[in-house]
Design a protein around this motif. Sequence first.
Motif, mmCIF file in Angstrom:
data_model
loop_
_atom_site.group_PDB
_atom_site.id
_atom_site.type_symbol
_atom_site.label_atom_id
_atom_site.label_comp_id
_atom_site.label_asym_id
_atom_site.label_seq_id
_atom_site.Cartn_x
_atom_site.Cartn_y
_atom_site.Cartn_z
ATOM 1 N N ASP A 70 44.454 53.008 38.786
ATOM 2 C CA ASP A 70 43.948 51.783 39.416
ATOM 3 C C ASP A 70 43.866 51.944 40.928
ATOM 4 O OD1 ASP A 70 43.778 50.636 36.948
ATOM 5 O OD2 ASP A 70 45.597 49.435 37.129
ATOM 6 N N LEU A 74 40.422 51.719 43.054
ATOM 7 C CA LEU A 74 40.275 50.777 44.173
ATOM 8 C C LEU A 74 40.002 51.507 45.475
ATOM 9 C CD1 LEU A 74 43.118 48.207 43.379
ATOM 10 C CD2 LEU A 74 40.663 47.850 43.184
ATOM 11 N N LEU A 77 36.300 52.190 45.984
ATOM 12 C CA LEU A 77 35.372 51.075 46.140
ATOM 13 C C LEU A 77 34.987 50.887 47.604
ATOM 14 C CD1 LEU A 77 36.994 48.433 43.747
ATOM 15 C CD2 LEU A 77 34.892 49.711 43.365
ATOM 16 N N VAL A 82 36.639 44.842 48.602
ATOM 17 C CA VAL A 82 38.039 44.467 48.386
ATOM 18 C C VAL A 82 38.668 43.825 49.612
ATOM 19 C CG1 VAL A 82 38.414 46.244 46.646
ATOM 20 C CG2 VAL A 82 38.804 46.787 49.047
ATOM 21 N N LYS A 85 40.599 40.075 49.766
ATOM 22 C CA LYS A 85 40.833 39.533 48.422
ATOM 23 C C LYS A 85 42.326 39.405 48.153
ATOM 24 C CE LYS A 85 36.596 41.067 46.148
ATOM 25 N NZ LYS A 85 36.106 39.707 45.913
ATOM 26 N N ILE A 90 41.878 40.818 43.066
ATOM 27 C CA ILE A 90 41.778 42.263 42.851
ATOM 28 C C ILE A 90 42.028 42.600 41.385
ATOM 29 C CG2 ILE A 90 42.886 44.465 43.388
ATOM 30 C CD1 ILE A 90 43.273 43.485 46.224
ATOM 31 N N ASN A 91 42.962 41.899 40.763
ATOM 32 C CA ASN A 91 43.209 42.119 39.335
ATOM 33 C C ASN A 91 41.992 41.739 38.501
ATOM 34 O OD1 ASN A 91 45.835 43.080 39.681
ATOM 35 N ND2 ASN A 91 46.718 41.025 39.590
ATOM 36 N N LEU A 93 38.935 41.909 39.539
ATOM 37 C CA LEU A 93 37.960 42.972 39.794
ATOM 38 C C LEU A 93 38.258 44.199 38.941
ATOM 39 C CD1 LEU A 93 35.543 43.880 41.521
ATOM 40 C CD2 LEU A 93 37.176 44.704 43.232
ATOM 41 N N LEU A 94 39.540 44.562 38.860
ATOM 42 C CA LEU A 94 39.920 45.689 38.009
ATOM 43 C C LEU A 94 39.621 45.406 36.541
ATOM 44 C CD1 LEU A 94 43.316 46.853 39.566
ATOM 45 C CD2 LEU A 94 41.224 48.208 39.376
ATOM 46 N N ALA A 116 32.327 52.396 39.780
ATOM 47 C CA ALA A 116 33.783 52.381 39.648
ATOM 48 C C ALA A 116 34.210 52.585 38.191
ATOM 49 C CB ALA A 116 34.334 51.060 40.182
#
Length: 459
Positions: A70, A74, A77, A82, A85, A90-91, A93-94, A116
């Motif tokens: 992860d 990130l 990216l 990001v 955020k 962010i979670n 987005l993941l 990604a």
Amino acid sequence: MAGYVVAAILLFSAVAYFVGRAAGERFVSANGDQVHSLPGYHGAFVAVWVGIPALILVLVWLSAQGSVIDGLVLGGLPADLVAGKTPSEINLLLSEIKNVAAGHIFSEPTPEIVAASQALLRWDEIARWAMVVVVLAMLIGTMFVARLRLAPRFRARTEVERVLSWLMIACAVSAILATLGIIVSLLAESFAFFRMVPLHEFLFGLRWEPQIAIRADQVAGQGAFGAVPVFVGTLVISCIAMAVAVPVGLYTAIYLVEYADERVRNIVKPLLEILAGVPTVVYGFFAVLTVAPAIRQAGSLMGLAISPNSALAAGLVMGVMIIPFISSLADDALRAVPRSMRDGSLAMGATRAETMLKVLLPAALPGIMGGILLALSRAIGETMIVVMAAGLIATLTINPIDSVTTVTVQIVTLLIGDTEFDSPKTLAAFALGLMLFLVTLALNVIALTIVRKYREQYE
């Protein structure tokens, strides 16, 4: 991939055992009584030092792999994607990246998300094969090193027993840590709930309507978290179940111990044990398809309006389900009473009924009470039968022919669906779980107290 790696570790451990055992047999044939340990201990030593480190490595690798990947994703990216955020954003987005990588596409992703997701797949592939290479290298290396340590006077048995001792300690510590983790998680989320809903309202409120709006445009109630109807429903169903299970289970145990011959006992006891192995969903189907209609039909003959889902139907079937808990433990407790006490009572002229009532039952009371409280805990924690036969609506009533609900059913209901985790509705499930935990803990303490008191009296 992890399953294949674990299978490879088990295979290498088996090979290592035979390698070590063969070396031990050569030591015995060459040195006779001068060998310290049996060949099996030499094999176990090599197998232990091959398998356990590799398994630990796999567990550590798998636990750290997700967060490392992860972070790499990130880091790849664009900075503007990001920047600024929050952790929750962010979670999310993941999660979107992982869904795209898994092929679960609900809307057209942006080019950055697609790139990604492709990077995520590449890193996953690299991590899996790297784990395979490292684990195989460790297996070969530890087998070679462990084999070199073997010698005729090598204390393989002592080393194996030391490893097993540490393994048992680790298992005990894991159980303790798991229990502490459950308690801490319950307390933390329950305190978060009680910051939103006052404790006195939860414990003494008479209205339970946890459905609240989670969006500004959603139409829903304001929410009411008075848990008294839920507690009362749990108590009503549990009392009905115990009213069925205690006399039937206890009388069954008395009959099997004192009056039934061996052939009847060998038939009846296994049949009772089968009841404990029937899935609860089967009991639920039986309650909703057979017992509930029979109760409604009997009520209509007597002029009673009985709810389609009633506490009586759920309690009766739940009582049948927990009969084996009481009968089996009471049977074991009665048979554990010393034979001399029974024979002495009969020799003094007492009848079998008097012997059972005045000698065996008092002596076996700790085991019997333990079985009853265990069955009560089982009844309080039952979910499926209540969902199918008693209903989901929290009604403040002690009438057994009305629809009620229980703590466990509400916990399941509150955690189903798309709901914010920090909302009162979701956190209420943890508060109910904490109450359920405290009740079962109190029942266990009471059972231990009764056992200690009467065991000191009769031993």
